[in-house]
Scaffold this active site. Structure first.
Site, PDB file in Angstrom:
ATOM      1  N   LYS A 137      42.183  44.956  32.532  1.00  0.00           N
ATOM      2  CA  LYS A 137      42.130  46.412  32.738  1.00  0.00           C
ATOM      3  C   LYS A 137      43.404  46.966  33.363  1.00  0.00           C
ATOM      4  CE  LYS A 137      39.685  46.161  37.170  1.00  0.00           C
ATOM      5  NZ  LYS A 137      40.740  46.730  38.008  1.00  0.00           N
ATOM      6  N   THR A 138      44.010  46.217  34.282  1.00  0.00           N
ATOM      7  CA  THR A 138      45.236  46.720  34.913  1.00  0.00           C
ATOM      8  C   THR A 138      46.343  46.854  33.878  1.00  0.00           C
ATOM      9  OG1 THR A 138      44.607  45.652  36.994  1.00  0.00           O
ATOM     10  CG2 THR A 138      46.893  46.350  36.783  1.00  0.00           C
ATOM     11  N   ASP A 185      41.021  53.778  38.375  1.00  0.00           N
ATOM     12  CA  ASP A 185      40.624  52.378  38.324  1.00  0.00           C
ATOM     13  C   ASP A 185      39.346  52.177  39.148  1.00  0.00           C
ATOM     14  OD1 ASP A 185      40.721  49.699  37.729  1.00  0.00           O
ATOM     15  OD2 ASP A 185      42.265  49.212  39.202  1.00  0.00           O
ATOM     16  N   GLU A 186      38.588  51.113  38.831  1.00  0.00           N
ATOM     17  CA  GLU A 186      37.355  50.779  39.567  1.00  0.00           C
ATOM     18  C   GLU A 186      36.442  52.006  39.676  1.00  0.00           C
ATOM     19  OE1 GLU A 186      36.765  47.817  40.023  1.00  0.00           O
ATOM     20  OE2 GLU A 186      38.568  46.685  40.540  1.00  0.00           O
ATOM     21  N   GLN A 190      29.948  45.286  37.824  1.00  0.00           N
ATOM     22  CA  GLN A 190      30.624  44.908  39.065  1.00  0.00           C
ATOM     23  C   GLN A 190      30.495  45.995  40.126  1.00  0.00           C
ATOM     24  OE1 GLN A 190      34.350  42.441  38.711  1.00  0.00           O
ATOM     25  NE2 GLN A 190      34.363  43.282  36.639  1.00  0.00           N
ATOM     26  N   ARG A 241      34.711  34.891  39.102  1.00  0.00           N
ATOM     27  CA  ARG A 241      35.999  34.613  39.761  1.00  0.00           C
ATOM     28  C   ARG A 241      36.549  33.276  39.277  1.00  0.00           C
ATOM     29  NH1 ARG A 241      37.059  39.066  39.991  1.00  0.00           N
ATOM     30  NH2 ARG A 241      35.089  39.245  38.891  1.00  0.00           N
TER      31      ARG A 241
END
Length: 659
Positions: A27-28, A211-212, A242, A592
């Site tokens: 995503k970044t 973002d997020e 998330q 993770r």
């Protein structure tokens, strides 16, 4: 090379866009590539773009990555920041419209806590104080004024919190100060009420990237909606799977609000995972499928299957910690892995104690993330506040923090009166305290203490011109009798010695930084701007952290401990039927892991002197059985694994003895 879904997200610039970005889906990269696309292909000026995220670390990483894709000139004009940093920028520009004078102070949690304590009855317990502060914060995050909070109060506790809010805000106004919640609430209030200001900011920021997005609260969403306007020129990137911060105000329903507020919303799903082995993704997908979804997505990967996910039943938490430490050391030895490729995750910070002991005994270096950082310790913040006021007499937040530290008969009532008089004279608190006309309106004892405090600051300011920063810290501690203050405040000699050592360490930091030049104030500003991650580099060590703290990170080897009912999911969530967020928390932990995942639980635990039997987490039953290896269920495989670990352990002991 962008994959098709990433490319679609980057190229679409004609209206509102929601990018549902699964864990490890890049995503970044999509956000940074889209910024470059807007500037290079759509010819939008960089200063018209804002990219907003939730942490300074994430903003810094995004700024660095986009800086490699665009010119240095464009990069310098681009706004990449957190919500609160954007709110601060807004207030610095629009302060007059909100009744703030230039140079207003932003109070941190310690500063605001002292104000709240002074406004409440002394007999109030800490948990009651916390509950009232939380209600005030909730009201602010819902965009309510004190008057609206009073009108909305439906219980005695809510009424008490609304009255506290009114008194608290009155004091902030007297101090020409805002708190962190105000950095969102005040811009939102002005944009809601002032069409001209709203139009001006919509022109100033022509495209927004968030973002997020699943972590936004109600006020943050309304702020974004005001900035985007009906045009809806934005890209919101998030993952409903998330969303793990509802306890601090995040509202995952904001994902659904977007579709209602912007009917033309386009949705792009990023489902290719570049991080995890296939087996780990299968487990994550199977687990999270038990949650309700408005937007279904299934992560997939081109990576290999990887080893089975190991599930360990242990006797108790000490046995669990010993097994994790032993297995971790064995894997590091077998695969020649670096310690920083490992993480141990847990639901609550208290679970780290047994792990620390086991890792120390195994001679495994470790680093705990999420503790109180050095610059957040009260004695360090006190000294930094003195330094800030010495070099900037206009810093009212610093004045408020240390005017009565150590105690010098300058109480909260005196400070509130001083604040009101400073406001009327358009002067800083320090300058107002030096005015004879102001001092005459205060009680003689308080006026004398204020005058002495002003003399102290001016004397230290003179010293600052001839002393190095480290020497100034030493002189400051001596002149303020800060060591004596700690002796009076802290009865435990060990804790007192540790606090004094922190001041010595602060002076040492300045000493190390002084080689770059600059005054004490310059260095204090640099230190204040450093994020926890900047200051607290874990180096080559095993990371220990909560599941909440692990979001956004990835590790080659992941151990999740305490995977038992009552711990994960947490007991309170089970009782209240709030399993969805706990399941998302487990999902975050699983995703993770890049190569290997181990889940462990204790058959028994001791609480309040009693031994309790634990059940393995219900989430384990939701994972695909074929991808799990339960220790104790395959005798031949277990025996071979134990033999291998024992051999590795003996080899490590031999190496340690040889050293």
């Amino acid at each position: 090379m962008l994959n098709p879904a990433q490319r679609a997200a980057v190229d679409y610039c004609d209206g509102p866009l929601l990018v549902l970005a699964g864990a490890g889906s890049g995503k970044t990269r999509v956000i940074t590539e889209k910024i470059a696309h807007l500037i290079g292909k759509k010819h939008l000026a960089a200063k018209k773009i804002a990219a907003i995220t939730f942490t300074n670390k994430a903003a810094r990483e995004m700024r660095e990555r986009v800086g490699k894709l665009i010119s240095s000139e464009a990069a310098s004009e681009l706004l990449v920041c957190t919500f609160h940093a954007m709110g601060l920028k807004f207030l610095q520009i629009e302060h007059a419209k909100l009744g703030l004078k230039r140079g207003f102070s932003v109070l941190d949690a310690d500063d605001t806590e002292s104000i709240v304590k002074d406004l409440l009855p002394k007999a109030l317990k800490s948990d009651q104080l916390w509950a009232l502060r939380n209600l005030v914060s909730t009201a602010k995050n819902n965009g309510l004024t004190p008057e609206q909070a009073l009108a909305a109060a439906r219980s005695p506790r809510e009424l008490e919190a609304a009255e506290l809010y009114a008194g608290y805000q009155k004091r902030l106004s007297a101090f020409n100060a805002v708190d962190f919640d105000d950095l969102i609430r005040l811009p939102l209030a002005l944009l809601d009420e002032d069409a001209e200001t709203r139009s001006g900011w919509q022109e100033r920021l022509r495209y927004l990237l968030v973002d997020e997005y699943q972590d936004t609260n109600s006020a943050q969403y309304r702020l974004l909606r005001n900035l985007a306007g009906s045009r809806g020129m934005f890209t919101a990137v998030g993952d409903d799977d998330q969303s793990i911060y509802a306890w601090r105000g995040a509202n995952p329903e904001n994902l659904d609000e977007l579709a209602r507020d912007y009917p033309s919303l386009k949705v792009v799903k990023l489902e290719q995972n570049y991080r995890c082995a296939k087996r780990i993704l299968r487990a994550a997908n199977r687990l999270i499928a038990n949650n309700p979804h408005k937007h279904l997505k299934t992560l997939w990967s081109d990576h290999a299957d990887g080893p089975p996910i190991r599930v360990m039943e242990c006797k108790d938490n000490e046995h669990e910690a010993e097994r994790v430490a032993s297995d971790l050391a064995h894997i590091a030895e077998k695969h020649k892995a670096e310690w920083n490729e490992f993480v141990i995750l847990y639901r609550g910070n208290h679970q780290s104690r047994a792990l620390e002991k086991a890792l120390r005994l195994a001679r495994v270096p470790y680093h705990i993330s999420g503790g109180t950082s050095f610059l957040d310790r009260s004695e360090v913040k006190d000294v930094l506040a003195y330094l800030r006021l010495i070099v900037n007499p206009e810093d009212d937040a610093a004045f408020l923090r240390i005017a009565n530290v150590p105690k010098r008969d300058i109480g909260a009532t005196t400070l509130e009166k001083l604040g009101e008089m400073a406001q009327a004279r358009h002067a800083s608190l320090l300058h107002a305290s030096e005015s004879d006309a102001v001092l005459k309106q205060l009680a003689a004892r308080s006026a004398s203490s204020l005058a002495s405090f002003g003399s102290l600051i001016h004397g230290l300011a003179r010293d600052a011109k001839r002393l190095s920063a480290a020497e100034l810290v030493d002189e400051l501690v001596k002149r303020t009798h800060y060591a004596e203050h700690l002796t009076a405040e802290i009865k435990d000699p060990t804790a007192r010695a540790r606090r004094l050592e922190n001041l010595t360490e602060l002076a040492d930091w300045f000493r190390a930084m002084q080689k770059d030049g600059g005054s004490a104030g310059d260095l204090a500003a640099q230190l204040a701007l450093l994020s926890h991650a900047d200051r607290d580099d874990p180096g080559n060590s095993v990371r220990l952290m909560t599941l909440h703290g692990s979001k956004g990170l990835e590790f080659r080897y992941v151990f999740i401990v305490g995977v038992e009912d009552g711990q994960l999911p947490h007991e309170g969530s089970i009782e209240e039927g709030r399993l969805d967020e706990e399941r998302r928390l487990m999902y975050v932990g699983i995703t993770r892991a890049k190569e290997r995942l181990c889940l462990s639980y204790s058959a028994r635990s001791r609480r309040f002197g009693e031994v309790f039997k634990n059940d393995p987490s219900r989430f384990l039953a939701e994972l695909p059985a074929d991808d799990l290896h339960w220790d104790g269920r395959d005798a031949e495989q277990d025996a071979e694994a134990k033999k291998e670990v024992a051999t590795s352990h003996l080899a490590r002991l031999a190496n340690l003895l040889a050293d």
